[in-house]
Design a protein around this motif. Structure first.
Motif, short mmCIF file in Angstrom:
data_model
loop_
_atom_site.label_atom_id
_atom_site.label_comp_id
_atom_site.label_asym_id
_atom_site.label_seq_id
_atom_site.Cartn_x
_atom_site.Cartn_y
_atom_site.Cartn_z
N ARG A 172 0.81 -1.22 0.00
CA ARG A 172 0.00 0.00 0.00
C ARG A 172 0.84 1.27 0.00
O ARG A 172 0.34 2.35 -0.25
N HIS A 173 2.14 1.14 0.28
CA HIS A 173 3.02 2.30 0.25
C HIS A 173 3.73 2.42 -1.09
O HIS A 173 4.58 3.29 -1.27
N GLY A 174 3.39 1.55 -2.02
CA GLY A 174 4.07 1.52 -3.30
C GLY A 174 3.31 2.28 -4.38
O GLY A 174 2.23 2.83 -4.16
N TYR A 175 3.91 2.26 -5.55
CA TYR A 175 3.36 2.97 -6.70
C TYR A 175 3.39 2.04 -7.91
O TYR A 175 4.10 1.04 -7.93
N VAL A 176 2.63 2.41 -8.92
CA VAL A 176 2.60 1.68 -10.18
C VAL A 176 2.83 2.69 -11.30
O VAL A 176 2.10 3.67 -11.40
N ALA A 177 3.86 2.44 -12.10
CA ALA A 177 4.10 3.26 -13.28
C ALA A 177 3.61 2.48 -14.50
O ALA A 177 4.03 1.35 -14.72
N VAL A 178 2.69 3.07 -15.24
CA VAL A 178 2.21 2.46 -16.48
C VAL A 178 3.00 3.11 -17.61
O VAL A 178 3.12 4.34 -17.68
N TYR A 179 3.57 2.26 -18.47
CA TYR A 179 4.42 2.78 -19.53
C TYR A 179 4.27 1.98 -20.81
O TYR A 179 3.71 0.89 -20.82
N SER A 180 4.77 2.56 -21.86
CA SER A 180 4.79 1.92 -23.16
C SER A 180 6.21 1.98 -23.68
O SER A 180 6.87 3.02 -23.57
N TYR A 181 6.69 0.87 -24.23
CA TYR A 181 8.04 0.82 -24.79
C TYR A 181 7.95 0.64 -26.29
O TYR A 181 7.33 -0.31 -26.77
N LEU A 182 8.57 1.55 -27.02
CA LEU A 182 8.62 1.45 -28.47
C LEU A 182 10.03 1.04 -28.87
O LEU A 182 10.96 1.86 -28.85
N ALA A 183 10.19 -0.24 -29.19
CA ALA A 183 11.51 -0.78 -29.51
C ALA A 183 12.11 -0.13 -30.75
O ALA A 183 13.33 0.05 -30.83
N ASP A 184 11.27 0.24 -31.73
CA ASP A 184 11.76 0.83 -32.97
C ASP A 184 12.60 2.08 -32.73
O ASP A 184 13.56 2.33 -33.45
N ILE A 185 12.20 2.85 -31.73
CA ILE A 185 12.94 4.08 -31.42
C ILE A 185 13.65 3.98 -30.07
O ILE A 185 14.22 4.95 -29.60
N ASP A 186 13.58 2.80 -29.45
CA ASP A 186 14.22 2.52 -28.16
C ASP A 186 13.88 3.59 -27.12
O ASP A 186 14.75 4.23 -26.54
N CYS A 187 12.57 3.76 -26.92
CA CYS A 187 12.11 4.80 -26.00
C CYS A 187 10.97 4.26 -25.12
O CYS A 187 10.07 3.58 -25.60
N VAL A 188 11.05 4.59 -23.84
CA VAL A 188 10.02 4.26 -22.86
C VAL A 188 9.22 5.53 -22.59
O VAL A 188 9.79 6.57 -22.25
N PHE A 189 7.92 5.44 -22.75
CA PHE A 189 7.03 6.55 -22.44
C PHE A 189 6.27 6.22 -21.17
O PHE A 189 5.43 5.31 -21.17
N VAL A 190 6.58 6.93 -20.09
CA VAL A 190 5.88 6.72 -18.82
C VAL A 190 4.58 7.51 -18.91
O VAL A 190 4.59 8.73 -19.06
N LEU A 191 3.47 6.77 -18.83
CA LEU A 191 2.15 7.37 -19.04
C LEU A 191 1.52 7.89 -17.76
O LEU A 191 0.98 9.00 -17.74
N THR A 192 1.56 7.08 -16.70
CA THR A 192 1.00 7.48 -15.42
C THR A 192 1.82 6.88 -14.28
O THR A 192 2.50 5.87 -14.46
N ILE A 193 1.73 7.52 -13.13
CA ILE A 193 2.34 7.00 -11.90
C ILE A 193 1.29 7.18 -10.81
O ILE A 193 0.89 8.31 -10.50
N GLN A 194 0.83 6.08 -10.26
CA GLN A 194 -0.22 6.14 -9.25
C GLN A 194 0.17 5.30 -8.05
O GLN A 194 0.97 4.37 -8.16
N SER A 195 -0.45 5.62 -6.92
CA SER A 195 -0.24 4.77 -5.74
C SER A 195 -0.91 3.44 -6.01
O SER A 195 -1.89 3.37 -6.77
N GLN A 196 -0.43 2.38 -5.41
CA GLN A 196 -1.04 1.08 -5.60
C GLN A 196 -2.48 1.08 -5.07
O GLN A 196 -3.32 0.35 -5.58
N ARG A 197 -2.76 1.92 -4.10
CA ARG A 197 -4.14 2.03 -3.61
C ARG A 197 -5.06 2.57 -4.68
O ARG A 197 -6.21 2.16 -4.79
N GLN A 198 -4.59 3.53 -5.48
CA GLN A 198 -5.39 4.11 -6.55
C GLN A 198 -5.71 3.09 -7.62
O GLN A 198 -6.74 3.14 -8.25
N GLN A 199 -4.79 2.15 -7.83
CA GLN A 199 -4.95 1.14 -8.87
C GLN A 199 -6.12 0.22 -8.59
O GLN A 199 -6.71 -0.33 -9.48
N ARG A 200 -6.44 0.02 -7.33
CA ARG A 200 -7.48 -0.96 -6.96
C ARG A 200 -8.85 -0.38 -7.07
O ARG A 200 -9.25 0.62 -7.14
#
Length: 94
Positions: free
Chosen positions: A66-94
Motif C-alpha cells: 500500500r506504500h508503493g506505486y505503479v508506473a504504467v508505460y509503453s516501450y517502443l523498440a523501434d525508437i528505443d524509448c520508454v514513455f511513462v504514461l501514469t504513476i499512481q499509488s497502488q491504492r489508486q490502482q485498486r
C-alpha cells in the motif's frame, strides 16, 4: 540504452504524489521520490521488465504494497524509448 520520456500526465501524477506526501506529513519525502525515480531509471536497461497489461502497455511496481506505486508505460523498440504514461499509488490502482 532506452530513452525515458515522462508524459505530461505522469509529471502531473508526480506533483500529486509530492503534494499528498507533504499534506500527510510523510517521513523522508525526498527518499520516497528518489525510489520512484530510481525504479523508473531501471527501464533504461530493462524496458520490458514490467508486467504486460495490454499489447502496448506495461506496469512497473515500485515500492511495497500500500506504500508503493505503479508506473504504467509503453516501450517502443523501434525508437528505443520508454514513455511513462501514469504513476499512481497502488491504492489508486485498486
Amino acid at each position: 540504452m532506452a530513452r525515458i520520456e515522462l508524459m505530461p500526465e505522469a509529471l502531473d501524477d508526480l506533483d500529486r504524489i509530492v503534494n499528498h506526501l507533504v499534506q500527510s506529513k510523510a517521513v523522508n519525502i525526498p527518499k520516497k521520490i528518489a525510489e520512484i525515480q530510481q525504479a523508473i531509471s531501471v527501464l533504461q536497461t530493462s524496458p520490458r521488465i514490467g508486467h504486460a497489461i495490454s499489447n502496448d502497455k506495461r506496469e512497473l511496481l515500485i515500492g511495497q504494497r500500500r506504500h508503493g506505486y505503479v508506473a504504467v508505460y509503453s516501450y517502443l523498440a523501434d525508437i528505443d524509448c520508454v514513455f511513462v504514461l501514469t504513476i499512481q499509488s497502488q491504492r489508486q490502482q485498486r
